[in-house]
Design an enzyme around this catalytic site. Structure first.
Site, PDB file in Angstrom:
ATOM      1  N   GLN A 177     -23.088  16.041 -29.274  1.00 58.29           N
ATOM      2  CA  GLN A 177     -23.872  14.977 -28.463  1.00 58.29           C
ATOM      3  C   GLN A 177     -25.315  15.423 -27.904  1.00 58.29           C
ATOM      4  O   GLN A 177     -25.909  14.418 -27.531  1.00 58.29           O
ATOM      5  CB  GLN A 177     -22.882  14.410 -27.047  1.00 58.29           C
ATOM      6  CG  GLN A 177     -21.662  13.879 -27.385  1.00 58.29           C
ATOM      7  CD  GLN A 177     -22.043  12.297 -27.888  1.00 58.29           C
ATOM      8  OE1 GLN A 177     -23.280  11.944 -27.902  1.00 58.29           O
ATOM      9  NE2 GLN A 177     -21.042  11.821 -28.492  1.00 58.29           N
ATOM     10  N   SER A 194     -22.909  17.040 -35.511  1.00 57.26           N
ATOM     11  CA  SER A 194     -22.718  15.949 -36.463  1.00 57.26           C
ATOM     12  C   SER A 194     -23.954  14.932 -36.533  1.00 57.26           C
ATOM     13  O   SER A 194     -24.674  14.505 -35.570  1.00 57.26           O
ATOM     14  CB  SER A 194     -21.651  14.846 -36.116  1.00 57.26           C
ATOM     15  OG  SER A 194     -21.352  13.976 -36.994  1.00 57.26           O
ATOM     16  N   HIS A 196     -24.733  11.774 -37.629  1.00 59.51           N
ATOM     17  CA  HIS A 196     -24.680  10.273 -37.302  1.00 59.51           C
ATOM     18  C   HIS A 196     -25.127  10.206 -35.579  1.00 59.51           C
ATOM     19  O   HIS A 196     -25.050   9.161 -35.000  1.00 59.51           O
ATOM     20  CB  HIS A 196     -23.278   9.572 -37.607  1.00 59.51           C
ATOM     21  CG  HIS A 196     -22.178  10.084 -36.874  1.00 59.51           C
ATOM     22  ND1 HIS A 196     -21.565  11.226 -37.234  1.00 59.51           N
ATOM     23  CD2 HIS A 196     -21.634   9.256 -35.958  1.00 59.51           C
ATOM     24  CE1 HIS A 196     -20.294  11.219 -36.476  1.00 59.51           C
ATOM     25  NE2 HIS A 196     -20.496  10.286 -35.733  1.00 59.51           N
ATOM     26  N   CYS A 320      -6.478   0.857 -21.254  1.00 58.57           N
ATOM     27  CA  CYS A 320      -6.022  -0.489 -21.907  1.00 58.57           C
ATOM     28  C   CYS A 320      -7.024  -0.829 -22.957  1.00 58.57           C
ATOM     29  O   CYS A 320      -7.718  -1.921 -23.085  1.00 58.57           O
ATOM     30  CB  CYS A 320      -6.318  -1.427 -20.637  1.00 58.57           C
ATOM     31  SG  CYS A 320      -5.849  -0.936 -19.116  1.00 58.57           S
TER      32      CYS A 320
END
Length: 461
Positions: A177, A194, A196, A320
């Protein structure tokens, strides 16, 4: 349509697109071959490695490209553990590591190893002293992310790295990140990332292993990427990944300051315009483009769907959602509200107008979802003579148990209790979080007589 989920995958950077198209013409040959086309491909691969190593802050021969960031993490952990098996089999990780780290830990534990999770505070940060204390004799490897992917909190990597050096334990940093915003400070031993996440193409990860770190690659290997990432290199994607990393780093200072101001606007305005909201994550030591908040009495899946209907793409760590019935491990470890969770991560170039429109739309969306779920009104109800009530929420999913608690808390006098019966795992997190937000006392839990768990709340005000 504003895309606000750069933490999952950033839009392809224009430089990455240009480099990808150019290298499709020049970098299709096997870089391991000595003929002209192979030599040309090898030059491209070497140049990409040098550019990526410069951004990471390591030597080019310490860095290899992998098929993904997850693969880089798995290869780094398994290789470091195998290389230090004579030292011990203990792996130390923070409780909020990316799932790729935790899954690797599960595999290690299943093979007979030991995994120690270091807890975090309510902001999502580990305490450096607590991490240091976990580095007991027999520790083969420690893992600590540079910044959390769900709430953006930066970790004390430099302090932990120093403690690991003193304990002679290598430290693997998951920098997925943060790497686009700058190098990782501190004396880390291994680093994974990473492409992407910073605007490169998907399917490219990188793994850096410092010289002197004992490392034994696991699984079949070949002559490519120092034996640490077997298989034919996706050279066009690697070139595009390295080019975009260099490009975003050149823009990072200015764009980071601009996005940080927009995120500050969200952090300030959301609690002002939406009742019963908790903004989570560290307010200062955080990534510049990411903010996460949770809304009481809201179904996370419905909230995300309604925001998508309004034209905003966001993500959630809420329990949820259609993919899980339990809260994200990050929110659970932090002990914060999980229901109605929204993560906003702004890609480069996000406009003020898009952020302002999001802030204008959000209150109505949340209010609409709450109304459909029958969330309680703000006015308190009239207390009844009973000093205790029992709410049966068995078989009901979040946020219904919390909504039913909120509806009846005013029906008991101050000092009275409400017991909520629930078999939803999210209740263990969300009911105490509700108590903290609403100034009520969470007494504790016990096994429910008819199944599930009984959560007891005492009315304070």
């Amino acid at each position: 349509m504003p895309y606000f989920d750069a933490a999952s995958a950033a839009p392809l950077h224009p430089v990455a697109r240009q480099a990808l198209l150019a290298s499709l013409d020049e970098g299709w040959a096997d870089p391991a071959r000595l003929y002209r086309e192979g030599r040309r491909a090898r030059l491209l691969l070497d140049a990409a490695r040098e550019a990526a190593a410069e951004a990471v802050g390591c030597r080019p021969d310490e860095l290899v490209f992998t098929p993904s960031g997850t693969r880089a993490v798995h290869a780094g952990i398994s290789g470091a553990l195998a290389g230090r098996r004579r030292v011990g089999n203990r792996l130390v990780v923070s409780a909020v590591e990316h799932s790729s780290v935790l899954h690797a830990g599960e595999t290690h534990a299943a093979a007979g190893g030991t995994v120690t999770e270091v807890p975090v505070d309510r902001s999502g940060a580990v305490d450096a002293d607590a991490f240091t204390a976990a580095l007991a004799p027999g520790t083969a490897l420690a893992c600590l992310q540079s910044a959390n992917h769900e709430v953006g909190t930066e970790q004390p990597v430099a302090e932990v790295a120093e403690a690991c050096r003193a304990a002679d334990v290598p430290l693997l940093v998951d920098a997925a990140q943060s790497l686009g915003w700058g190098p990782v400070d501190g004396g880390w031993s291994l680093l994974a990332a990473s492409a992407h996440k910073w605007g490169g193409p998907a399917g490219v990860g990188l793994l850096a292993v410092r010289k002197g770190v004992r490392f034994a690659p696991q699984g079949p290997s070949d002559e490519r990427e120092s034996g640490r990432a077997p298989g034919f290199e996706n050279l066009p994607a690697i070139v595009a990944a390295a080019a975009s990393l260099r490009a975003v780093r050149a823009e990072a200072a200015a764009e980071g300051a601009r996005l940080r101001a927009l995120v500050d606007r969200i952090r300030t305005r959301v609690p002002q315009s939406v009742p019963d909201v908790e903004v989570v994550g560290d307010a200062v030591r955080r990534l510049p483009h990411l903010v996460t908040f949770s809304c009481l009495y809201v179904d996370g899946e419905t909230l995300l769907s309604e925001l998508d209907r309004e034209g905003f793409s966001v993500s959630s760590g809420s329990s949820c959602t259609s993919s899980t019935l339990t809260p994200s491990h990050v929110l659970r470890a932090m002990g914060v509200l999980s229901e109605g969770n929204v993560r906003v991560s702004l890609p480069a170039g996000t406009s003020e107008e898009d952020v302002d429109r999001f802030l204008a739309v959000l209150p109505g969306v949340v209010a609409g979802v709450r109304e459909r779920l029958g969330a309680p009104a703000s006015a308190p109800s009239t207390p009844t003579p009973s000093d205790s009530l029992v709410v049966d929420s068995l078989g009901k999913r979040c946020p219904i148990p919390v909504i039913e608690l909120a509806k009846v808390i005013g029906d008991v006098p101050v000092g009275g209790t409400v017991t909520v019966l629930s078999d939803d795992a999210a209740a263990r997190l969300d009911i105490p979080a509700w108590c903290e937000m609403r100034g009520q006392e969470y007494v504790g839990e016990s096994p429910g007589v008819g199944g599930g768990t009984a959560y007891v709340v005492r009315r304070v005000s």
